[in-house]
Design a protein around this motif. Structure first.
Motif, PDB file in Angstrom:
ATOM      1  N   THR A  89       0.831  -1.200   0.000  1.00  0.00           N
ATOM      2  CA  THR A  89       0.000   0.000   0.000  1.00  0.00           C
ATOM      3  C   THR A  89       0.868   1.255   0.000  1.00  0.00           C
ATOM      4  OG1 THR A  89      -1.611  -1.249   1.254  1.00  0.00           O
ATOM      5  CG2 THR A  89      -1.914   1.139   1.187  1.00  0.00           C
ATOM      6  N   VAL A  90       0.531   2.173  -0.879  1.00  0.00           N
ATOM      7  CA  VAL A  90       1.259   3.433  -0.950  1.00  0.00           C
ATOM      8  C   VAL A  90       0.318   4.553  -0.503  1.00  0.00           C
ATOM      9  CG1 VAL A  90       2.432   5.073  -2.456  1.00  0.00           C
ATOM     10  CG2 VAL A  90       2.623   2.619  -2.903  1.00  0.00           C
ATOM     11  N   ASP A  91       0.834   5.405   0.365  1.00  0.00           N
ATOM     12  CA  ASP A  91       0.020   6.485   0.916  1.00  0.00           C
ATOM     13  C   ASP A  91       0.746   7.810   0.685  1.00  0.00           C
ATOM     14  OD1 ASP A  91      -1.288   8.320   2.515  1.00  0.00           O
ATOM     15  OD2 ASP A  91      -1.607   6.898   4.179  1.00  0.00           O
ATOM     16  N   ASP A  92       0.087   8.779   0.088  1.00  0.00           N
ATOM     17  CA  ASP A  92       0.762  10.072  -0.120  1.00  0.00           C
ATOM     18  C   ASP A  92       0.100  11.194   0.674  1.00  0.00           C
ATOM     19  OD1 ASP A  92      -1.557  10.653  -1.470  1.00  0.00           O
ATOM     20  OD2 ASP A  92      -0.556  11.378  -3.295  1.00  0.00           O
ATOM     21  N   GLY A  93      -0.750  10.799   1.625  1.00  0.00           N
ATOM     22  CA  GLY A  93      -1.391  11.821   2.440  1.00  0.00           C
ATOM     23  C   GLY A  93      -2.759  12.232   1.901  1.00  0.00           C
ATOM     24  N   THR A  94      -2.942  12.122   0.580  1.00  0.00           N
ATOM     25  CA  THR A  94      -4.259  12.470   0.019  1.00  0.00           C
ATOM     26  C   THR A  94      -5.102  11.227  -0.168  1.00  0.00           C
ATOM     27  OG1 THR A  94      -3.752  12.167  -2.336  1.00  0.00           O
ATOM     28  CG2 THR A  94      -3.122  14.267  -1.330  1.00  0.00           C
ATOM     29  N   GLY A  95      -4.443  10.062  -0.270  1.00  0.00           N
ATOM     30  CA  GLY A  95      -5.180   8.834  -0.511  1.00  0.00           C
ATOM     31  C   GLY A  95      -4.222   7.659  -0.549  1.00  0.00           C
ATOM     32  N   VAL A  96      -4.770   6.450  -0.737  1.00  0.00           N
ATOM     33  CA  VAL A  96      -3.915   5.261  -0.816  1.00  0.00           C
ATOM     34  C   VAL A  96      -4.230   4.493  -2.088  1.00  0.00           C
ATOM     35  CG1 VAL A  96      -3.651   4.961   1.663  1.00  0.00           C
ATOM     36  CG2 VAL A  96      -5.557   3.843   0.478  1.00  0.00           C
ATOM     37  N   ILE A  97      -3.226   3.749  -2.536  1.00  0.00           N
ATOM     38  CA  ILE A  97      -3.409   2.863  -3.681  1.00  0.00           C
ATOM     39  C   ILE A  97      -2.643   1.581  -3.400  1.00  0.00           C
ATOM     40  CG2 ILE A  97      -1.441   3.804  -4.993  1.00  0.00           C
ATOM     41  CD1 ILE A  97      -3.229   3.480  -7.523  1.00  0.00           C
ATOM     42  N   GLY A 130     -10.490  -0.681  -3.231  1.00  0.00           N
ATOM     43  CA  GLY A 130     -10.147   0.682  -3.610  1.00  0.00           C
ATOM     44  C   GLY A 130      -9.247   0.672  -4.830  1.00  0.00           C
ATOM     45  N   LEU A 131      -8.441   1.720  -4.983  1.00  0.00           N
ATOM     46  CA  LEU A 131      -7.595   1.804  -6.173  1.00  0.00           C
ATOM     47  C   LEU A 131      -6.474   0.776  -6.131  1.00  0.00           C
ATOM     48  CD1 LEU A 131      -7.291   5.684  -6.587  1.00  0.00           C
ATOM     49  CD2 LEU A 131      -8.873   4.098  -7.749  1.00  0.00           C
ATOM     50  N   GLU A 132      -6.159   0.232  -7.318  1.00  0.00           N
ATOM     51  CA  GLU A 132      -5.089  -0.759  -7.429  1.00  0.00           C
ATOM     52  C   GLU A 132      -4.266  -0.495  -8.671  1.00  0.00           C
ATOM     53  OE1 GLU A 132      -6.757  -4.632  -7.747  1.00  0.00           O
ATOM     54  OE2 GLU A 132      -7.165  -4.814  -5.588  1.00  0.00           O
ATOM     55  N   MET A 133      -3.048  -1.035  -8.615  1.00  0.00           N
ATOM     56  CA  MET A 133      -2.183  -0.999  -9.782  1.00  0.00           C
ATOM     57  C   MET A 133      -1.528  -2.362  -9.816  1.00  0.00           C
ATOM     58  SD  MET A 133       0.514   2.121 -10.147  1.00  0.00           S
ATOM     59  CE  MET A 133      -0.288   3.698 -10.370  1.00  0.00           C
ATOM     60  N   SER A 134      -1.661  -3.134 -10.924  1.00  0.00           N
ATOM     61  CA  SER A 134      -0.964  -4.417 -10.864  1.00  0.00           C
ATOM     62  C   SER A 134       0.314  -4.386 -11.684  1.00  0.00           C
ATOM     63  CB  SER A 134      -1.876  -5.586 -11.245  1.00  0.00           C
ATOM     64  OG  SER A 134      -2.524  -5.318 -12.426  1.00  0.00           O
ATOM     65  N   SER A 135       1.294  -5.121 -11.172  1.00  0.00           N
ATOM     66  CA  SER A 135       2.637  -5.180 -11.763  1.00  0.00           C
ATOM     67  C   SER A 135       3.171  -3.798 -12.117  1.00  0.00           C
ATOM     68  CB  SER A 135       2.641  -6.050 -13.016  1.00  0.00           C
ATOM     69  OG  SER A 135       2.229  -7.343 -12.699  1.00  0.00           O
ATOM     70  N   ALA A 136       3.072  -2.890 -11.178  1.00  0.00           N
ATOM     71  CA  ALA A 136       3.550  -1.531 -11.426  1.00  0.00           C
ATOM     72  C   ALA A 136       5.062  -1.521 -11.616  1.00  0.00           C
ATOM     73  CB  ALA A 136       3.185  -0.629 -10.257  1.00  0.00           C
ATOM     74  N   GLU A 137       5.527  -0.554 -12.386  1.00  0.00           N
ATOM     75  CA  GLU A 137       6.955  -0.263 -12.416  1.00  0.00           C
ATOM     76  C   GLU A 137       7.207   0.607 -11.202  1.00  0.00           C
ATOM     77  OE1 GLU A 137       8.160   2.050 -15.776  1.00  0.00           O
ATOM     78  OE2 GLU A 137       7.596   0.418 -17.114  1.00  0.00           O
ATOM     79  N   TRP A 138       8.268   0.334 -10.484  1.00  0.00           N
ATOM     80  CA  TRP A 138       8.478   1.175  -9.309  1.00  0.00           C
ATOM     81  C   TRP A 138       9.944   1.345  -9.010  1.00  0.00           C
ATOM     82  CZ3 TRP A 138      10.883  -0.393  -4.733  1.00  0.00           C
ATOM     83  CH2 TRP A 138      11.235  -1.771  -4.704  1.00  0.00           C
ATOM     84  N   GLU A 139      10.263   2.359  -8.236  1.00  0.00           N
ATOM     85  CA  GLU A 139      11.614   2.487  -7.729  1.00  0.00           C
ATOM     86  C   GLU A 139      11.570   3.261  -6.418  1.00  0.00           C
ATOM     87  OE1 GLU A 139      14.014   5.564 -10.069  1.00  0.00           O
ATOM     88  OE2 GLU A 139      12.286   5.158 -11.353  1.00  0.00           O
ATOM     89  N   ALA A 140      12.570   2.975  -5.587  1.00  0.00           N
ATOM     90  CA  ALA A 140      12.663   3.702  -4.330  1.00  0.00           C
ATOM     91  C   ALA A 140      13.283   5.055  -4.639  1.00  0.00           C
ATOM     92  CB  ALA A 140      13.541   2.935  -3.354  1.00  0.00           C
ATOM     93  N   ILE A 141      12.861   6.067  -3.920  1.00  0.00           N
ATOM     94  CA  ILE A 141      13.464   7.377  -4.149  1.00  0.00           C
ATOM     95  C   ILE A 141      14.731   7.494  -3.332  1.00  0.00           C
ATOM     96  CG2 ILE A 141      13.176   9.842  -3.738  1.00  0.00           C
ATOM     97  CD1 ILE A 141      10.274   9.390  -4.596  1.00  0.00           C
ATOM     98  N   ASP A 142      15.778   7.774  -4.041  1.00  0.00           N
ATOM     99  CA  ASP A 142      17.089   7.889  -3.420  1.00  0.00           C
ATOM    100  C   ASP A 142      17.261   9.350  -3.026  1.00  0.00           C
ATOM    101  OD1 ASP A 142      19.751   8.181  -2.902  1.00  0.00           O
ATOM    102  OD2 ASP A 142      20.400   6.861  -4.545  1.00  0.00           O
ATOM    103  N   GLU A 143      17.394   9.583  -1.710  1.00  0.00           N
ATOM    104  CA  GLU A 143      17.413  10.974  -1.237  1.00  0.00           C
ATOM    105  C   GLU A 143      18.509  11.798  -1.921  1.00  0.00           C
ATOM    106  OE1 GLU A 143      14.979  11.840   0.784  1.00  0.00           O
ATOM    107  OE2 GLU A 143      14.263   9.812   1.217  1.00  0.00           O
TER     108      GLU A 143
END
Ligand code: ADP
Ligand code: MG
Length: 715
Positions: A89-97, A130-143
């Motif tokens: 689950t990803v949460d950006d403060g406005t919602g989750v997906i 709720g909202l879903e994304m399957s097999s998303a492309e993703w990456e961690a944000i490198d500070e």
């Protein structure tokens, strides 16, 4: 930059690229990237605009989106059959997906290492929770990268398991900054100016770090054009070489008169006299269509020229290619030469032998058949007839190109259904002649124009774009399995009216044995069930040649009402009273395969039907079946097929060695292909050996395309 780097320029090891250390280099090697040059040619899959990411709250199902947020849970759950479902689950403060993965446990491993935020890209769907994304492309944000990568358009590179985006991004950035300008452009100024192509080094930069979307598009265009150009130059070179060979100039307008030729060529009948047109008119039981006439004229005028003919005749299933071939053959034979016709399957070769014997034997022209299943004595006889010249037309499968097959004076080679043969087999049959014989290739595969230009670009093209008169368009219906009884009733009533039907059994596997089993199952189900009182026959690939013959003969003679078969009937079988085809589990078939199958009906005067029985299994299958029900235009089907499957998969293209492009897309880049083909023609016209181009790199690229073509394996 490390010391070893500068000396070598483009061959600099990735490890020495600025910002790339040993760890990143290890990742890059996993992608096959060893040098700066490799990295320059490893293009992003897409660009991502991160300057303005939408809040999750604003995401809408049915649209792709990039989201950024904190991971609030990573859960794996076992499913039936040993599979696992991963939900993060990803949460950006406005919602989750929720990001979803099936059976990719390593993703969980990587996600669990993330400490900060991640960014994910994919199609947004409405899930149960709720909202879903399957097999998303993703990456961690490198500070650390934040300043560099963020708030701008970033390239997203194709990766392999475990390779992080940042490694490729860094390498590409540095390769472009330091080395792009060193790349030498294989296209000389003259060509670049004429076709308004930007410099290669500029293009490489724009592909990775575009100044604007337009610049990137221009760069891509040039690179695609270039890819097409090499192949088209190779094809046009081949074509121009054949054109300069000295072949046979058949004196078709001025046929040797009967007195001076052995009478066996002409029969005793005085009827053979007259022009070739007159003879064709007498030979064929029908009038040729306008399209057939036009194509025959094109063929005959090629045959009259001393340069060897190399012509492709393309025509939809049932357009009457055989008659066109017969006219070419008659021309060659009347000039005292032998002709050979090669077909991809025994059934088709036999069918041709039967049909063409009916045309030629009354004219005293002997036709022989050579196929693998014949007895040794039959084969010996066929070989002898070919070698002595007794047989004027030799029909066969690839048995014709085997060692030991010799001809007395082979002048014309006809290849039917070329897509099943490779370039090499075409050449092998041609090589059976002491001279440069004329070559005619016929293909029914509906293939779109872009593919024709790519795969047959060395041949001249004739298209039969008209069907014989009186054909009623086949009515195609898609029925669900629960409507089967109704379908069976319809078929029965058509049989009562005197028609015959094909039942094609589902294609359950590639294995011939399994296929045969499936056909038998269907055969017994029908024979012992609904159609107890009708006459049924069975045809599959595991049967002996004589058994197949017997069944086909019975069906042809209307001693059977129904022929239950595997896809072996896909090619060539021609029974005009058969006007219904039922395809079971049609979703298992590809689009062009269904079209080929359907071409077996609609050959007579009666209204024909094709009934596809199938559930809507997948969106793809759904589309295929709807297209089949909507249109019977082979070229439209070809375009749709190409869109659904991609070029690499279209029958026979893999074997040709011409389908692999780095960037070019045969579906979307048709216009560029036309332009490249035009350019190649002009260039080769003016400079047949590319001696004036002044670019060794260009010559090398074209050469390598040619050897790809020659080495192409054959299925
Ligand atoms: P394909 O292009 O699929 O190989 P065929 O050559 O097998 O097609 O022809 C399909 C059928 O149409 C055959 O039965 C053939 O005899 C018939 N046919 C071909 N040309 C004509 C024509 N001009 N008029 C009427 N029937 C024709
Ligand atoms: Mg045919």
């Amino acid at each position: 930059m490390a010391e070893g780097a500068r000396k070598d320029g483009l061959s600099t090891d990735v490890q020495y690229l600025k910002g790339v250390g040993p760890r990143a280099a290890m990742h890059l090697r996993k992608l096959g990237l060893e040098t700066a040059e490799d990295v320059l040619w490893h293009f992003p899959r897409r660009m991502e605009d991160r300057s303005n990411l939408p809040p999750i709250m604003m995401c809408r199902p049915g649209y792709p989106a990039t989201v950024r947020g904190r991971l609030t849970g990573v859960n794996t759950r076992p499913l039936r059959g040993g599979k696992v479902l991963l939900r993060a689950t990803v949460d950006d403060g406005t919602g989750v997906i929720d990001l979803i993965w099936f059976n990719q446990p390593w993703v969980a491993r990587d996600l669990n290492k993330v400490t900060g935020e991640i960014i994910a890209y994919g199609m947004v769907k409405e899930g149960r929770r709720g909202l879903e994304m399957s097999s998303a492309e993703w990456e961690a944000i490198d500070e650390d990268d934040e300043a560099e990568d963020f708030a701008r358009i970033v390239p997203v590179y194709p990766l392999k398991e475990g390779v992080p985006q940042w490694a490729v991004r860094k390498a590409a950035h540095s390769a472009v900054e330091y080395f792009a300008s060193q790349v030498k452009d294989p296209l000389p100024d003259s060509i670049r100016k004429k076709w308004k192509l930007p410099q290669l080094s500029w293009c490489l930069r724009q592909m990775h770090l575009p100044d604007s979307e337009d610049d990137r598009a221009r760069a891509r265009e040039r690179l695609v054009f270039e890819e097409f150009l090499y192949l088209q130059l190779a094809l046009q070179m081949l074509r121009s070489e054949t054109k300069h060979e000295i072949g046979i100039a058949f004196p078709l307008d001025d046929l040797p008169d009967a007195g001076s030729t052995p009478s066996s060529l002409f029969g005793d009948d005085a009827e053979q006299a007259g022009s070739l047109e007159d003879q064709v008119h007498k030979m064929l039981p029908f009038d040729l269509t306008g399209a057939q006439k036009r194509v025959i004229d094109e063929i005959w005028s090629d045959m009259k020229m001393p340069a060897p003919m190399n012509r492709l005749v393309q025509g939809d299933v049932g357009s009457g290619k055989t008659a066109v071939a017969a006219c070419a053959i008659l021309g060659a034979v009347r000039c005292g030469y032998q002709a050979a016709l090669m077909a991809p399957t025994e059934i088709l070769a036999e069918q041709h032998a039967m049909g063409l014997r009916q045309l030629f034997e009354p004219l005293g022209i002997e036709v022989s058949l050579l196929v693998g299943k014949q007895t040794a004595a039959q084969k010996r006889k066929a070989l002898q007839a070919a070698a002595s010249g007794e047989a004027r037309l030799c029909i066969g499968t690839h048995a014709l190109i085997q060692e030991g097959v010799e001809f007395q004076n082979l002048g014309l080679v006809v290849i039917d259904e070329q897509h099943r043969f490779g370039v090499m087999q075409r050449a092998a049959l041609r090589a059976k002649s002491d001279q440069h014989p004329d070559v005619l290739v016929m293909t029914a595969t509906p293939i779109p124009r872009t593919l024709t230009m790519t795969f047959y670009g060395d041949l001249d093209l004739s298209v039969i774009d008209e069907m014989p008169p009186g054909r009623k368009p086949i009515k195609t219906h898609w029925k669900r399995p629960n409507q089967r009884d109704q379908v069976y009733d319809t078929v029965r009533s058509l049989i009562k009216e005197g028609r015959q039907a094909y039942f094609v059994c589902p294609m359950i596997s590639e294995s011939e044995k399994m296929q045969a089993q499936a056909a038998e199952d269907l055969y017994y189900r029908l024979k012992e069930g609904v159609y107890k009182d009708l006459r049924l026959g069975l045809l599959h690939g595991q049967m002996k040649g004589v058994e197949k013959d017997e069944v086909m003969t019975q069906f042809r003679n209307h001693e059977l009402d129904i022929l239950v078969s595997t896809v072996v009937i896909e090619v060539g079988v021609d029974v005009s009273n058969a006007s219904v085809m039922v395809v079971e589990d049609a979703f298992r078939f590809g689009l062009s395969q269904l079209h080929q199958l359907r071409g077996r009906v609609g050959r007579g005067d009666d209204q024909s039907f094709c009934i596809l029985i199938s559930e809507a299994k997948t969106p793809d299958a759904d589309q295929r079946l709807s297209i089949m029900a909507r249109t019977s235009d082979g070229f439209e089907i070809a375009e749709e097929d190409l869109k659904l499957r991609g070029a690499g998969d279209i029958a026979g293209t893999r074997q040709s060695g011409r389908g692999d492009f780095r960037l070019a897309d045969l579906i979307k880049d048709g216009v560029l292909l036309e332009r490249a083909r035009q350019a190649a023609m002009e260039i080769i016209e003016a400079d047949p050996k590319l001696e004036k181009a002044g670019s060794d790199e260009l010559v090398a690229a074209v050469k390598s395309r040619r050897s790809d073509m020659a080495l192409a394996t054959v299925s």
